[in-house]
Write an enzyme that holds these catalytic residues in place. Structure first.
Site: not given
Length: 742
Positions: A630, A439, A634, A31
């Site tokens: 996309d 973008d 990016d 964790c």
């Protein structure tokens, strides 16, 4: 961009700095509090300047001065209760590691299923008991079933809780171990001391169900962690493993890792370019969308720079290698993604931070309860029962349920509407988003102008005939505008890097770049001014001419936004969220898209590292940034943003790097993704509030002897029911309307 120009990854010491980097693989973390302990242990080593631990990749990156070695760092990690091994060079997981990780997830899934199967009879017994049909499952069988769940399937919580205790802190695992052990132990004691003919109230179902739900949450967390490394694996998959190298006039195949600067690599049509380099022979068109985000292939000839991983569209070329190994553009993008992913969400450790104080406080209260009752003259049994009531009411059932139930419901309803949310961390980040950076996503090339020297219908018909057999994005745009291919051209020829030629209606036609027109002696004079105006506005121009004659016309292409884009931008602004466009496209095209959609600010002509840097500047200015993209280009910006949102129509790298993936390339889903993430995050916070409220109110009441274990168990169950019921209200969520108001 020169492929040989080095780009320093964020967090790396600059040249000449006395510090040097160390990368370690850390084993045993469960964790975020484990991450904090490892970072603290590494930070205490003399000479360490900084330490950052990535839970997703289970790696630590350390910057240390002279005199520090792997031995000291590994020893510090081991003292904190974990194992560490050096990583010579950060790289995506190998196939063997992937298989091992997948097998671990399958094992965890099987443990969850087994825990649920063993807990089911206990829950059925509880329901029957409440309905007036007691004794459905004998106490001894409850003891066995719950014992298997508690000590066999829940063993991991004891191990991790012991590590936390040894490190002087508390965490969620310690809460689970203490709370469920108290419930199981009390039930076992009541069963063992029950008088003949008396059926005591037992709490075995509580401890078993708690373990089951928390195991489910851990399994979901493991799946999310595994997917975070997919980004780096997908990046590596873009680069071919082998390349054809010219040696002594012959082509020989070598592993890419064996190439050196100066090697000449042959790339055939349709292949991925294996290296960063400079074209020394041949002309072609190259799909560089992984770097620039441009949907249109770029014409390349001798002297032009190409990037490894991009696709050679239609011509044989020879590339002289200018960068290898860690200095390639693709490797630098990997480092950028790794560095950005190592950043932490500000409230990621909320439960563990509170648990670190809550656990010792509950133990102290339980001990004080025993002592207080004994000093007051009560018998040992009464004192122990009161103390156990404290531990039962403090059992972290609701704490274990708050995040996984809200996450399961929220992500489930989001998926029904085409939104995939990777993990709870994305939900934690979304609530404070103040800026969305786009973008130039959700666009495709469209014909924006047909400028004829002859009849416009002739220009479009001939262009469609020439493009009838092509899969090029521009060809598809021409065919859409023309309404279909019509009669195809004969004697069709692709002219790499320049265009196409073919015979239509018995006449030979050329369709392509100005360079093709110049080579073929075509007079473009009458249309030059119009072509320059269209190019200045960001359009791509293709010329049509009859071989040996003058230009018959030109066709202009530009990316067009989806119809929903303007409404989506307006919806964001109504929520007080600013918008900005970050694109590798030219300024003219970017401004045109921004004007059509209503985006307030444009940053054009940016490369991957520039996008990530711009996101960093926005964050430094106080903005909480969501990045929508996309492409591979990016990926660094998606990872650097507070919330990465990838269009599912884009590349796998963008999708794996982002925290949210949209299954449709629809900007309206950006609004919906932020909305559902905020709603789900709100439910998580509400669930945690009620969980702590029950404990904080119930613990003092139990300590005073006003709450026996039966009522404590009921209160614990009530807290769980309230948390789950509150989370289930998310099922009514629907995407908000994004129509632009007039």
């Amino acid at each position: 961009m020169s492929a040989a120009t080095p780009v320093a990854a964020p967090g790396l010491a600059p040249a000449g700095d006395a510090r040097r980097p160390f990368d370690l693989t850390i084993e045993g973390m469960t964790c975020a509090s484990c991450v904090a302990r490892v970072e603290k242990a590494l930070g205490r080593v003399p000479g360490v300047a900084s330490a950052s631990v990535n839970l997703a990749t289970e790696r630590a990156h350390v910057e240390a001065g002279a005199g520090v070695g792997f031995e000291a760092l590994i020893a510090a990690v081991e003292r904190a209760g974990y194992a560490a091994t050096p990583v010579v060079e950060a790289a995506p997981a190998e196939g063997r590691e992937r298989r091992a990780a997948a097998e671990r997830l399958r094992d965890e899934g099987r443990r969850v299923a087994l825990a649920a199967a063993l807990s089911a009879p206990l829950v059925l017994h509880m329901v029957a008991d409440l309905a007036g049909f007691p004794g459905l499952v004998p106490g001894w069988l409850q003891l066995i079933l719950a014992g298997i769940v508690q000590f066999r399937l829940g063993a991991r919580f004891y191990v991790a809780g012991w590590k936390a205790l040894r490190a002087g802190s508390g965490n969620m695992d310690l809460l689970v171990a203490l709370g469920t052990s108290a419930g199981w132990g009390l039930s076992a004691w009541l069963l063992a001391t029950a008088h003949a003919g008396h059926a005591p109230h037992l709490y075995f179902e509580g401890s078993a169900v708690i373990i089951t739900f928390v195991l489910l949450g851990k399994w979901m967390e493991g799946r999310a962690k595994d997917r975070t490394t997919d980004a780096l694996r997908a990046l590596a998959d873009l680069r071919p493993d082998t390349a054809r190298v010219l040696r002594d006039g012959h082509e020989r195949t070598f592993p890419v890792a064996a190439l050196a600067i100066g090697d000449r690599v042959v790339v055939r049509p349709g292949e991925r370019i294996a290296v960063d380099g400079r074209i020394v022979e041949g002309t072609t068109s190259v799909d560089e969308s992984m770097i620039t985000g441009e949907s249109l292939p770029v014409d390349k000839g001798p002297g032009a720079i190409v990037v490894g991983g991009s696709i050679n569209a239609d011509g044989r070329i020879v590339v002289e290698t200018t960068a290898v190994g860690a200095e390639t553009t693709l490797s630098r993008i990997v480092r950028l993604v790794e560095t950005a992913q190592a950043s932490k969400a500000p409230i990621q450790r909320l439960v563990d931070r509170v648990s670190a104080v809550f656990v010792p406080a509950v133990i102290v209260v339980a001990i004080a309860t025993v002592a207080g009752w004994l000093l007051a003259g009560a018998d040992v049994e009464r004192a122990v029962v009161a103390a156990v009531s404290v531990l039962v009411i403090a059992c972290p059932c609701a704490l274990g349920l708050a995040t996984p139930t809200a996450l399961m419901v929220g992500t489930g309803v989001a998926a029904q509407h085409g939104i995939l949310i990777r993990d709870a961390e994305a939900l934690e980040r979304a609530h404070a988003v103040t800026t969305v950076a786009f973008d130039k996503t959700g666009t495709r090339p469209e014909v924006t102008a047909v400028e004829p020297a002859q009849a416009a219908a002739t220009v479009l018909r001939v262009a469609a005939a020439l493009q009838s057999g092509s899969e090029h994005p521009l060809a598809a745009a021409v065919l859409r505008r023309a309404g279909g291919p019509g009669t195809g051209a004969v004697d069709f020829r692709a002219l790499p890097g320049r265009g196409v030629s073919g015979t239509v209606d018995g006449r030979v036609w050329l369709l392509g770049s100005r360079r093709l027109m110049v080579e073929c002696g075509v007079d473009t004079g009458p249309l030059d001014a119009r072509a320059e105006a269209l190019s200045a506005d960001g359009a791509t121009v293709a010329w049509l001419a009859e071989a040996g004659g003058a230009a018959a016309g030109l066709v202009a292409f530009a990316d067009a936004p989806r119809p929903t884009a303007r409404g989506a931008i307006a919806a964001l602004e109504r929520r007080g969220i600013a918008t900005v466009m970050l694109t590798g496209d030219n300024a003219g095209a970017a401004r045109r898209i921004a004007a059509a959609t209503g985006i307030g600010r444009v940053v054009a002509d940016v490369l991957p590292q520039d996008k990530a840097a711009e996101v960093g500047r926005l964050k430094a200015g106080g903005a909480v940034v969501a990045m929508v993209g996309d492409g591979v280009n990016d990926a660094p910006a998606l990872a650097a943003a507070d919330l990465g949102i990838a269009m599912g129509t884009g590349t796998d790298v963008a999708m794996h790097t982002a925290a949210v993936t949209l299954m449709r390339g629809d900007p309206a889903l950006v609004v919906a993704a932020i909305d559902v993430a905020r709603r789900t995050h709100s439910k998580i916070r509400q669930g945690l509030f009620w969980a702590f409220a029950y404990n904080l109110l119930g613990v003092p009441v139990a300590a005073l002897g006003l709450l026996d274990p039966i009522l404590a168990g009921a209160a614990m169950a009530a807290s769980s029911v309230s948390v789950v019921t509150n989370a289930l209200t998310l099922k009514r969520w629907r995407p908000p309307a994004t129509e632009e108001r007039t």
